[in-house]
Design a protein around this motif. Structure first.
Motif, mmCIF file in Angstrom:
data_model
loop_
_atom_site.group_PDB
_atom_site.id
_atom_site.type_symbol
_atom_site.label_atom_id
_atom_site.label_comp_id
_atom_site.label_asym_id
_atom_site.label_seq_id
_atom_site.Cartn_x
_atom_site.Cartn_y
_atom_site.Cartn_z
ATOM 1 N N LYS A 182 1.049 -1.398 0.083
ATOM 2 C CA LYS A 182 -0.102 -0.151 -0.292
ATOM 3 C C LYS A 182 0.808 1.360 -0.061
ATOM 4 O O LYS A 182 0.382 2.087 -0.468
ATOM 5 N N CYS A 183 1.807 1.128 0.687
ATOM 6 C CA CYS A 183 3.093 2.546 1.172
ATOM 7 C C CYS A 183 3.495 2.506 0.219
ATOM 8 O O CYS A 183 3.960 3.707 -1.195
ATOM 9 N N LYS A 184 4.145 1.437 -1.200
ATOM 10 C CA LYS A 184 4.213 1.517 -2.347
ATOM 11 C C LYS A 184 3.598 2.006 -3.287
ATOM 12 O O LYS A 184 3.719 3.448 -4.295
ATOM 13 N N SER A 185 2.221 1.683 -3.900
ATOM 14 C CA SER A 185 1.377 2.338 -4.068
ATOM 15 C C SER A 185 0.952 3.815 -3.745
ATOM 16 O O SER A 185 0.902 4.769 -4.999
ATOM 17 N N ALA A 186 1.109 4.335 -2.303
ATOM 18 C CA ALA A 186 0.852 5.671 -2.461
ATOM 19 C C ALA A 186 1.642 6.702 -2.714
ATOM 20 O O ALA A 186 1.848 7.636 -2.963
ATOM 21 N N ARG A 187 2.407 6.133 -2.738
ATOM 22 C CA ARG A 187 3.966 6.532 -3.171
ATOM 23 C C ARG A 187 4.162 6.455 -4.910
ATOM 24 O O ARG A 187 4.663 7.741 -5.393
ATOM 25 N N ARG A 188 3.912 5.983 -5.804
ATOM 26 C CA ARG A 188 3.509 5.673 -7.039
ATOM 27 C C ARG A 188 2.629 6.335 -7.424
ATOM 28 O O ARG A 188 3.197 7.403 -7.909
ATOM 29 N N LEU A 189 1.396 6.820 -6.877
ATOM 30 C CA LEU A 189 0.045 7.664 -6.937
ATOM 31 C C LEU A 189 0.798 9.245 -6.821
ATOM 32 O O LEU A 189 0.598 10.007 -7.761
ATOM 33 N N TRP A 190 1.877 8.985 -5.348
ATOM 34 C CA TRP A 190 2.021 10.836 -5.212
ATOM 35 C C TRP A 190 3.175 11.288 -5.850
ATOM 36 O O TRP A 190 3.061 12.332 -6.091
ATOM 37 N N GLY A 191 3.870 10.461 -6.356
ATOM 38 C CA GLY A 191 4.793 10.386 -7.696
ATOM 39 C C GLY A 191 4.050 11.087 -9.156
ATOM 40 O O GLY A 191 4.816 11.673 -9.464
ATOM 41 N N TYR A 192 2.893 10.259 -9.443
ATOM 42 C CA TYR A 192 2.518 10.639 -10.429
ATOM 43 C C TYR A 192 1.784 12.487 -10.413
ATOM 44 O O TYR A 192 1.263 12.668 -11.689
ATOM 45 N N LEU A 193 1.702 12.067 -9.441
ATOM 46 C CA LEU A 193 0.505 13.123 -8.989
ATOM 47 C C LEU A 193 1.430 14.279 -8.771
ATOM 48 O O LEU A 193 1.203 15.809 -9.130
ATOM 49 N N LEU A 194 2.671 14.826 -8.738
ATOM 50 C CA LEU A 194 3.705 15.148 -8.614
ATOM 51 C C LEU A 194 4.443 16.081 -10.262
ATOM 52 O O LEU A 194 4.576 16.767 -10.801
ATOM 53 N N ILE A 195 4.584 14.425 -11.208
ATOM 54 C CA ILE A 195 4.348 14.749 -12.294
ATOM 55 C C ILE A 195 3.567 15.918 -13.012
ATOM 56 O O ILE A 195 3.807 16.572 -13.919
ATOM 57 N N LEU A 196 2.365 14.725 -12.717
ATOM 58 C CA LEU A 196 1.447 16.028 -13.461
ATOM 59 C C LEU A 196 1.059 17.268 -12.931
ATOM 60 O O LEU A 196 1.033 18.347 -14.261
ATOM 61 N N SER A 197 1.592 17.486 -11.231
ATOM 62 C CA SER A 197 0.688 18.947 -10.850
ATOM 63 C C SER A 197 2.501 20.121 -11.774
ATOM 64 O O SER A 197 1.744 20.747 -11.993
ATOM 65 N N VAL A 198 3.506 18.826 -11.615
ATOM 66 C CA VAL A 198 4.749 20.192 -12.623
ATOM 67 C C VAL A 198 4.658 20.297 -14.202
ATOM 68 O O VAL A 198 4.624 21.369 -14.683
ATOM 69 N N ILE A 199 3.673 19.057 -14.778
ATOM 70 C CA ILE A 199 3.451 19.330 -16.089
ATOM 71 C C ILE A 199 1.903 20.971 -16.666
ATOM 72 O O ILE A 199 2.429 21.693 -17.057
ATOM 73 N N ILE A 200 0.660 20.470 -15.359
ATOM 74 C CA ILE A 200 -0.103 21.110 -15.415
ATOM 75 C C ILE A 200 0.211 22.852 -14.789
ATOM 76 O O ILE A 200 0.656 23.957 -15.562
ATOM 77 N N ASN A 201 1.457 23.064 -13.545
ATOM 78 C CA ASN A 201 2.100 24.334 -13.540
ATOM 79 C C ASN A 201 3.355 24.767 -14.471
ATOM 80 O O ASN A 201 3.054 26.128 -14.637
#
Length: 323
Positions: A182-201
């Protein structure tokens, strides 16, 4: 200043325990690893640890302890289906408990999964008790913050390029962590969100930059237009001469067509199309009314009369100057 390595390595054998201050020195000094003897008892292990020579200044805060495969419980299990990644730790734990005869909370283990033909799986499990792992790491506890255990064969199977601390620590022995996936999935999801946030910004910043450039350009154009309008209005308001010429133009007869008018402070130009006779009468009257003006008239005939009844029509460009 000497840079500290990312981690150090200690290697157990049947006779000695050797310390290496970096993984690079292990690759150079050791060559291929082989299994050595059976699991030692407590007295034998203490004798092996007594051969250890440590340089407290060169040891890193993280340490990988390599032991012969025969010192751990290594078992292989074939399963007739693929095991989901979320269930792999639990499946490996069940096999580790069987081979070590220890309760789940007192077992440390790691595993490797290999896919076989026909969607079968071979699961290799490395395990030992917590007490045995503590004894293997005991000489280094005071000098390191993190100490993990791997077999020599696991180390030998890894290419040197991937022998990083993060890669090795993920494959080293550890206790069962139910929430690890679950922690791995959460870290992976947060990584995707971070990349998406960087792209959007980044896109928003680029859009803001382009919009700002266009706004500044539009403001400059508007400022230039307002300045031009202000200059023209100022000239028109202060030029009585232009207003007088404009008054003449407004009294043109019905037969005349005004094509252009340009009024300045001391000069005015306009173009008209009208019969030649009407133009001559207008010019005569304007000369008489405004004798202090200087006139310049250019005529271009549009129709040459073929009979007495037809009138000649001209294009006239008239410039008026104030003395």
């Amino acid at each position: 200043m000497k840079l500290m390595p990312s981690y150090s390595v200690a290697i157990y054998s049947a006779q000695t325990c050797t310390f290496f201050d970096s993984p690079e020195s292990v690759n150079v000094s050791c060559g291929e690893f082989v299994n050595e003897g059976s699991t030692p008892d407590i007295d034998q292990l203490e004798s092996i640890q007594a051969t250890l020579s440590l340089d407290n200044e060169s040891i890193a805060s993280r340490l990988i302890v390599l032991v012969p495969d025969s010192w751990l419980s290594v078992s292989q299990h074939q399963v007739d289906h693929l095991i989901p990644s979320s269930l792999l730790p639990l499946a490996a734990l069940s096999y580790a408990v069987e081979t070590t005869y220890s309760p789940p909370e007192l077992v440390m283990f790691s595993y490797q999964q290999e896919t076989l033909p026909a969607k079968h799986t071979q699961l290799t499990v490395f395990a030992c008790s917590n007490q045995w792992a503590e004894r293997l790491c005991l000489p280094f506890k005071r000098l390191t913050k993190s100490c993990v255990i791997m077999t020599k064969q696991q180390w030998a199977d890894m290419p040197p390029k991937v022998q990083s601390w993060s890669f090795c620590s993920q494959r080293a022995l550890s206790v069962y962590q139910p929430d690890k996936e679950k922690c791995k999935s959460a870290r992976r999801l947060w990584g995707y969100l971070l990349i998406l946030s960087v792209i959007i910004n980044s896109m928003a910043f680029a859009y803001l930059f382009v919009s700002q450039q266009r706004t500044e350009q539009a403001l400059l154009e508007r400022k230039s237009l307002l300045e031009t309008q202000s200059t023209w209005s100022s000239e028109q308001e202060t030029s009585e001469f232009s207003e007088s010429v404009l008054g003449l133009v407004q009294t043109l007869p019905v037969s005349a067509r005004l094509a252009q008018f340009d009024g300045r402070i001391a000069t005015a130009t306009f173009k008209v199309t009208l019969p030649k006779q009407d133009l001559d009468r207008l010019l005569a009257r304007w000369h008489q009314q405004h004798q202090h003006w200087r006139w310049k008239v250019e005529e271009h005939s549009l129709y040459l009369p073929a009979s007495v009844n037809q009138e000649e029509v001209v294009d006239a460009s008239i410039s008026v100057f104030e003395y």
